[in-house]
Design an enzyme around this catalytic site. Structure first.
Site, PDB file in Angstrom:
ATOM      1  N   GLU A  41      20.010 -40.926 -96.340  1.00 48.19           N
ATOM      2  CA  GLU A  41      19.156 -40.857 -97.535  1.00 48.19           C
ATOM      3  C   GLU A  41      18.441 -42.177 -97.793  1.00 48.19           C
ATOM      4  O   GLU A  41      18.171 -42.550 -98.943  1.00 48.19           O
ATOM      5  CB  GLU A  41      19.961 -40.404 -98.756  1.00 48.19           C
ATOM      6  CG  GLU A  41      20.566 -39.030 -98.593  1.00 48.19           C
ATOM      7  CD  GLU A  41      21.280 -38.498 -99.829  1.00 48.19           C
ATOM      8  OE1 GLU A  41      21.153 -39.112-100.903  1.00 48.19           O
ATOM      9  OE2 GLU A  41      21.967 -37.467 -99.713  1.00 48.19           O
ATOM     10  N   GLU A  90      25.570 -33.376 -94.472  1.00 43.49           N
ATOM     11  CA  GLU A  90      26.391 -33.415 -95.681  1.00 43.49           C
ATOM     12  C   GLU A  90      26.172 -32.111 -96.420  1.00 43.49           C
ATOM     13  O   GLU A  90      25.031 -31.738 -96.701  1.00 43.49           O
ATOM     14  CB  GLU A  90      25.979 -34.551 -96.638  1.00 43.49           C
ATOM     15  CG  GLU A  90      26.717 -35.839 -96.521  1.00 43.49           C
ATOM     16  CD  GLU A  90      26.410 -36.760 -97.698  1.00 43.49           C
ATOM     17  OE1 GLU A  90      26.014 -36.258 -98.778  1.00 43.49           O
ATOM     18  OE2 GLU A  90      26.538 -37.975 -97.535  1.00 43.49           O
TER      19      GLU A  90
END
Length: 517
Positions: A356, A452
């Site tokens: 991210e 994830e």
């Protein structure tokens, strides 16, 4: 104006440095409407960003980023404080505390570094599967008497056919690489927020430092949501992955992989024996692979040895936890050195550079592309020739020009958490995650993986997405059935050492009990 961002403030409050391996999520309010009903959002507050913007009439606006003062208006909110350093030297900025007593929606500044050229930034991105009308709040700018004001307005947008739409973006033109400021709709939850005292040494003139706030105490979450943190999309049916590139030898089975960080409940490092016990439990649950985020806490030797003992494969990574992922970043360099000095490459199926990092603004697309290229070159010299990727939320893949990034990765990856989508019930989590995977596969036209995904056992509700032990089990089994062979579950155990976050959920993603361990 040259700008830099000091992210150390948040780390100092949390006391975990670069260990915040998951996860931060886009908080946007958007709701699909098929009737005349509105989403109930009107102009709420205005924030004056400054007067040294230049606005060019017409479809394209050009501006120079200005100082970003604390927002003005009816409510004081904890948006990053812009501190100006006019000359080189050492500066100390005092601690600041803001108490928010009710959920507040504001138009907050967001910074991002862009290269020279024309860029479309901000706005609200949504994916629709049929022709529909979307009513949502958007952050935009208005100009009056030479002053640019950021405001939140309700916009009705007609999506004539299925596809991805960005509503009310701002187009900017910059002559040189620049850090620009874009207004973003932001929801501030009740709680106490602190920007701690920071001392920093500045070596350039006219530098602006943004000191972020961190939540240090919030009331118990209410049962009903006040806003949706991501675009409420109906769960999408997955599409066939691209066929023109062969997929690496990844995935397999309904329980492919689990994330793992070798930290005790207090955030200290686990011993090799403790790691061995954890890995044995994960293997006993039927998983074939572990994903680790970085190299701290002797992750490579300890987790690698345990994986070898219990027959597990590894996904390794370089974690970028603060702004600046240039090749000279010392934190990145130390992780790369640890990888080069390790001798367990026969265990590795995938190397992930960044988690991210685009969404959090820690890297530009070009910086991340360069770092992946450098990593590939250096690790090839020590024997790793397997696939590479980076992973991010879907909006980061959609809202950036990632064509160059796609060219240096072997597979595309995203983090997809259905809990943050207010239209998704636990039973539909698998369909939502599969839909997110389908989107990123089309963006890069490469095989895709979810690195994830999970569901928390504690926190507040977002629409029909509520946390809980039973809800987690329902969501996890839904994901397992839909995309278990291409998904990494987050995470093995709860992480009490983390801050709870605005959602109240960040400590509570441990899902080992769902798999019987």
């Amino acid at each position: 104006m040259k700008a830099s961002i000091v992210a150390a403030a948040a780390a100092m409050v949390a006391g975990v440095s670069a260990r915040a391996h998951g996860h931060r999520h886009a908080h946007r309010m958007l709701e699909r409407r098929d009737s005349d009903e509105t989403c109930g959002c009107t102009t709420i507050y205005s924030t004056i960003y400054g007067t040294d913007f230049t606005i060019i009439p017409g479809p394209t606006s050009s501006f120079t980023p200005a100082e970003v003062p604390t927002p003005t208006g009816a409510v004081e909110v904890p948006t990053p404080i812009a501190q100006t350093c006019p000359t080189p030297g050492t500066y100390t900025f005092p601690a600041t505390t803001v108490v928010v007593t009710e959920t507040t929606t504001v138009c907050a500044p967001s910074t991002t570094e862009v290269p020279s050229g024309t860029h479309t930034l901000g706005g609200v991105t949504t994916v629709v599967t049929t022709a529909t009308t979307v009513v949502c709040p958007v952050a935009t700018t208005e100009t009056q008497d030479g002053t640019v004001t950021s405001v939140i307005k309700t916009t009705t947008f007609v999506c004539p056919e299925p596809g991805t739409y960005t509503i009310a973006p701002i187009t900017t033109v910059v002559p040189t690489p620049t850090t620009v400021v874009v207004p973003v709709v932001t929801t501030i939850c009740p709680g106490t927020y602190t920007a701690p005292e920071i001392t920093t040494t500045i070596t350039a003139t006219n530098t602006v430092i943004y000191c972020p706030f961190t939540s240090v105490g919030a009331p118990e979450p209410t049962a009903e949501p006040t806003s949706a943190p991501q675009e409420p999309q109906e769960p999408q049916e997955p599409q066939e992955p691209p066929k023109n590139e062969p997929a690496p030898n990844l995935g397999g089975g309904k329980r492919w992989a689990m994330t793992y960080t070798p930290f005790r409940e207090d955030g200290t490092c686990k011993t090799a024996a403790e790691v061995d016990s954890d890995v044995a439990a994960i293997a006993s649950a039927g998983f074939s692979t572990l994903r680790v985020y970085s190299t701290d806490c002797d992750t490579l030797p300890n987790v690698g040895a345990a994986c070898r003992t219990y027959g597990l494969r590894l996904i390794v990574g370089i974690f970028i936890g603060a702004p600046g992922c240039e090749n000279g970043n010392p934190t990145v360099a130390s992780q790369l050195d640890a990888l080069k000095n390790w001798d367990g490459w026969d265990l590795v199926d995938l190397c992930v550079v960044g988690n991210e990092a685009l969404f959090n603004g820690f890297c530009s697309v070009q910086q991340l592309t360069d770092l992946i290229q450098r990593t590939k070159t250096e690790l090839a010299n020590v024997g790793y020739t397997g696939p590479y990727t980076t992973t991010d939320v879907v909006s980061a893949w959609e809202n950036n020009d990632v064509s160059g990034l796609c060219s240096v990765i072997d597979v595309v990856a995203c983090n997809a958490h259905a809990y943050f989508n207010s239209a998704t019930r636990p039973a539909d989590a698998g369909k939502f995650v599969a839909g997110q995977l389908s989107i990123v596969e089309r963006i890069c036209n490469k095989p895709g993986y979810i690195l994830e995904t999970g569901w928390p056992t504690a926190g507040k509700c977002y629409g029909v997405a509520c946390p809980g032990v039973n809800e987690q089990a329902e969501a996890i089994h839904s994901i397992e059935d839909e995309v278990g062979s291409k998904a990494v579950f987050f995470s093995f155990r709860d992480d009490p050492w983390k801050q709870p976050g605005d959602c109240g959920c960040e400590r509570s993603w441990g899902c080992a009990q769902v798999f019987g361990v």
